[in-house]
Design an enzyme around this catalytic site. Structure first.
Site, PDB file in Angstrom:
ATOM      1  N   LYS A   1      68.038  31.288  20.953  1.00  0.00           N
ATOM      2  CA  LYS A   1      69.016  31.931  21.857  1.00  0.00           C
ATOM      3  C   LYS A   1      70.435  31.565  21.416  1.00  0.00           C
ATOM      4  O   LYS A   1      70.758  31.736  20.257  1.00  0.00           O
ATOM      5  CB  LYS A   1      68.699  31.548  23.305  1.00  0.00           C
ATOM      6  CG  LYS A   1      67.238  31.864  23.639  1.00  0.00           C
ATOM      7  CD  LYS A   1      66.886  31.795  25.097  1.00  0.00           C
ATOM      8  CE  LYS A   1      65.386  32.055  25.248  1.00  0.00           C
ATOM      9  NZ  LYS A   1      64.938  32.144  26.619  1.00  0.00           N
TER      10      LYS A   1
ATOM     11  N   GLU B   1      55.319  37.870  27.164  1.00  0.00           N
ATOM     12  CA  GLU B   1      56.151  36.908  27.868  1.00  0.00           C
ATOM     13  C   GLU B   1      56.349  37.367  29.308  1.00  0.00           C
ATOM     14  O   GLU B   1      57.250  38.191  29.578  1.00  0.00           O
ATOM     15  CB  GLU B   1      57.518  36.792  27.194  1.00  0.00           C
ATOM     16  CG  GLU B   1      57.471  36.330  25.760  1.00  0.00           C
ATOM     17  CD  GLU B   1      58.765  35.632  25.346  1.00  0.00           C
ATOM     18  OE1 GLU B   1      58.683  34.490  24.908  1.00  0.00           O
ATOM     19  OE2 GLU B   1      59.846  36.220  25.486  1.00  0.00           O
TER      20      GLU B   1
ATOM     21  N   GLY C   1      61.499  30.104  30.981  1.00  0.00           N
ATOM     22  CA  GLY C   1      62.436  29.077  31.418  1.00  0.00           C
ATOM     23  C   GLY C   1      62.158  28.510  32.795  1.00  0.00           C
ATOM     24  O   GLY C   1      62.998  27.818  33.362  1.00  0.00           O
TER      25      GLY C   1
ATOM     26  N   GLY D   1      61.124  29.146  23.598  1.00  0.00           N
ATOM     27  CA  GLY D   1      62.560  29.120  23.868  1.00  0.00           C
ATOM     28  C   GLY D   1      63.050  27.695  24.057  1.00  0.00           C
ATOM     29  O   GLY D   1      63.328  26.980  23.097  1.00  0.00           O
TER      30      GLY D   1
ATOM     31  N   ASN E   1      62.747  30.655  19.317  1.00  0.00           N
ATOM     32  CA  ASN E   1      63.870  31.497  19.729  1.00  0.00           C
ATOM     33  C   ASN E   1      64.977  30.577  20.237  1.00  0.00           C
ATOM     34  O   ASN E   1      64.907  30.069  21.353  1.00  0.00           O
ATOM     35  CB  ASN E   1      63.387  32.447  20.841  1.00  0.00           C
ATOM     36  CG  ASN E   1      64.506  33.303  21.398  1.00  0.00           C
ATOM     37  OD1 ASN E   1      65.605  33.342  20.845  1.00  0.00           O
ATOM     38  ND2 ASN E   1      64.232  33.988  22.494  1.00  0.00           N
TER      39      ASN E   1
ATOM     40  N   LEU F   1      55.838  32.196  21.156  1.00  0.00           N
ATOM     41  CA  LEU F   1      57.285  32.383  21.041  1.00  0.00           C
ATOM     42  C   LEU F   1      57.888  31.360  21.999  1.00  0.00           C
ATOM     43  O   LEU F   1      57.611  31.391  23.203  1.00  0.00           O
ATOM     44  CB  LEU F   1      57.674  33.822  21.433  1.00  0.00           C
ATOM     45  CG  LEU F   1      59.163  34.155  21.394  1.00  0.00           C
ATOM     46  CD1 LEU F   1      59.780  33.884  20.031  1.00  0.00           C
ATOM     47  CD2 LEU F   1      59.400  35.630  21.750  1.00  0.00           C
TER      48      LEU F   1
ATOM     49  N   HIS G   1      63.358  41.501  24.017  1.00  0.00           N
ATOM     50  CA  HIS G   1      63.253  40.284  24.832  1.00  0.00           C
ATOM     51  C   HIS G   1      63.698  40.604  26.260  1.00  0.00           C
ATOM     52  O   HIS G   1      64.630  41.389  26.467  1.00  0.00           O
ATOM     53  CB  HIS G   1      64.121  39.175  24.228  1.00  0.00           C
ATOM     54  CG  HIS G   1      63.849  37.838  24.847  1.00  0.00           C
ATOM     55  ND1 HIS G   1      64.351  37.480  26.079  1.00  0.00           N
ATOM     56  CD2 HIS G   1      63.103  36.795  24.435  1.00  0.00           C
ATOM     57  CE1 HIS G   1      63.925  36.264  26.382  1.00  0.00           C
ATOM     58  NE2 HIS G   1      63.165  35.825  25.405  1.00  0.00           N
TER      59      HIS G   1
HETATM   60  P1  PGA Z   1      61.046  29.528  27.283  1.00  0.00           P
HETATM   61  O1  PGA Z   1      61.615  30.893  26.654  1.00  0.00           O
HETATM   62  O2  PGA Z   1      60.108  28.943  26.261  1.00  0.00           O
HETATM   63  O3  PGA Z   1      62.283  28.691  27.490  1.00  0.00           O
HETATM   64  O4  PGA Z   1      60.376  29.866  28.545  1.00  0.00           O
HETATM   65  C1  PGA Z   1      60.775  31.764  25.958  1.00  0.00           C
HETATM   66  C2  PGA Z   1      61.577  32.930  25.476  1.00  0.00           C
HETATM   67  O5  PGA Z   1      62.612  33.252  26.070  1.00  0.00           O
HETATM   68  O6  PGA Z   1      61.197  33.569  24.488  1.00  0.00           O
END
Ligand code: PGA
Length: 253
Positions: free
Chosen positions: A24, A166, A172, A228, A22, A226, A102
């Site tokens: 973003k 998630e 994050g 980010g 992802n 998944l 999300h």
């Molecule tokens: P992250 O995000 O891997 O940066 O924690 C995951 C997501 O938002 O799907």
């Protein structure tokens, strides 16, 4: 046809691990080119979700075995909704997967379960594969099963989806639940879906990196990730390589 046969025939139920990136708002041609050099593998499915304007370029540059995914979709199929992109438009540019629900969409854009249900139906009507994100906020940690049940209620008998668990407090943050906690939730989601007549694969998302994916790979019930932040760096390639090896460290391919 037995359940197992069905899973082999339906692309949603491939037995391979699925790694979804992802991106973003982050996108560079360099990153895309690096992914484009990946070799296909029998064991792994790779999905890349760039921002909308780059989907066509990503589909053109990436090899066929890598899926291109949209990060969002309009809940309605037509109408006066300035700035929205419909599932039919997404399908028309050979994009085959869509992320819906999300937590950033739920939190920053006030998306409700009604919106998410409409998005889900609209995507499935277009034969798009859906990655439905669910997960509890930190203040619902003790009540996480209730929170998940509510989010899973958008699903209906007969649907096929990929679900990304998630936990919001892990996105994050660098924080990740223990393996036994993730396993418990994955089993809970699969069980709930089975009772609802929904076919699903379950991914984990939230601070996945090459430092923790080896440990996460020990969760046998988990169908992939998944990703980010780590997906916007070379760490994505390392994660893919780590998931493409068996327990003895040998490459599957
Ligand atoms: P992250 O995000 O891997 O940066 O924690 C995951 C997501 O938002 O799907």
């Amino acid at each position: 046809m037995c359940q197992q046969d069905y899973k082999y025939q339906n692309p949603i139920f491939s037995m391979r691990k699925l790694i979804a990136a992802n991106w973003k708002l982050f996108y560079t041609r360099e990153q895309l080119t690096k992914i484009a050099h990946l070799r296909p593998t029998e064991q792994l499915e790779v999905v890349v979700a760039p921002p909308f304007p780059y989907i066509i370029e990503a589909r053109r540059i990436l090899p066929d075995f890598i899926s291109v995914c949209a990060q969002n979709v309009c809940p309605y199929e037509t109408g006066v909704f300035t700035g929205e992109v419909t599932s039919k438009m997404i399908k028309s540019i050979n994009c085959d997967t869509v992320i819906i629900g999300h937590s950033e969409r739920r939190t920053y854009f006030q998306e409700t379960d009604v919106d998410i249900k409409n998005k889900l139906i609209s995507c499935l009507n277009q034969n798009l594969r859906v990655i439905l994100c669910v997960g509890e906020a930190l203040n619902m940690r003790q009540l996480r099963f209730d929170a998940l049940l509510e989010q899973l209620n958008v699903l209906e008998d007969g649907q096929s989806v990929i679900i990304a668990y998630e936990p919001v407090w892990c996105i994050g943050t660098g924080i990740i639940p223990r393996n036994d906690e993730i396993r418990e939730i994955v089993v809970f989601i699969k069980d709930r879906c089975m009772k609802m007549g929904v076919e699903c694969r379950v991914l984990y998302g939230g601070s996945v990196t090459s430092r923790n994916v080896g440990l996460l790979n020990e969760i046998e019930e988990l169908d992939g990730y998944l990703i980010g932040g780590a997906a916007t760096t070379d760490d994505l390639i390392t994660i893919i390589e780590m998931c493409d090896r068996d327990k003895d460290g040998e490459y599957y391919r």
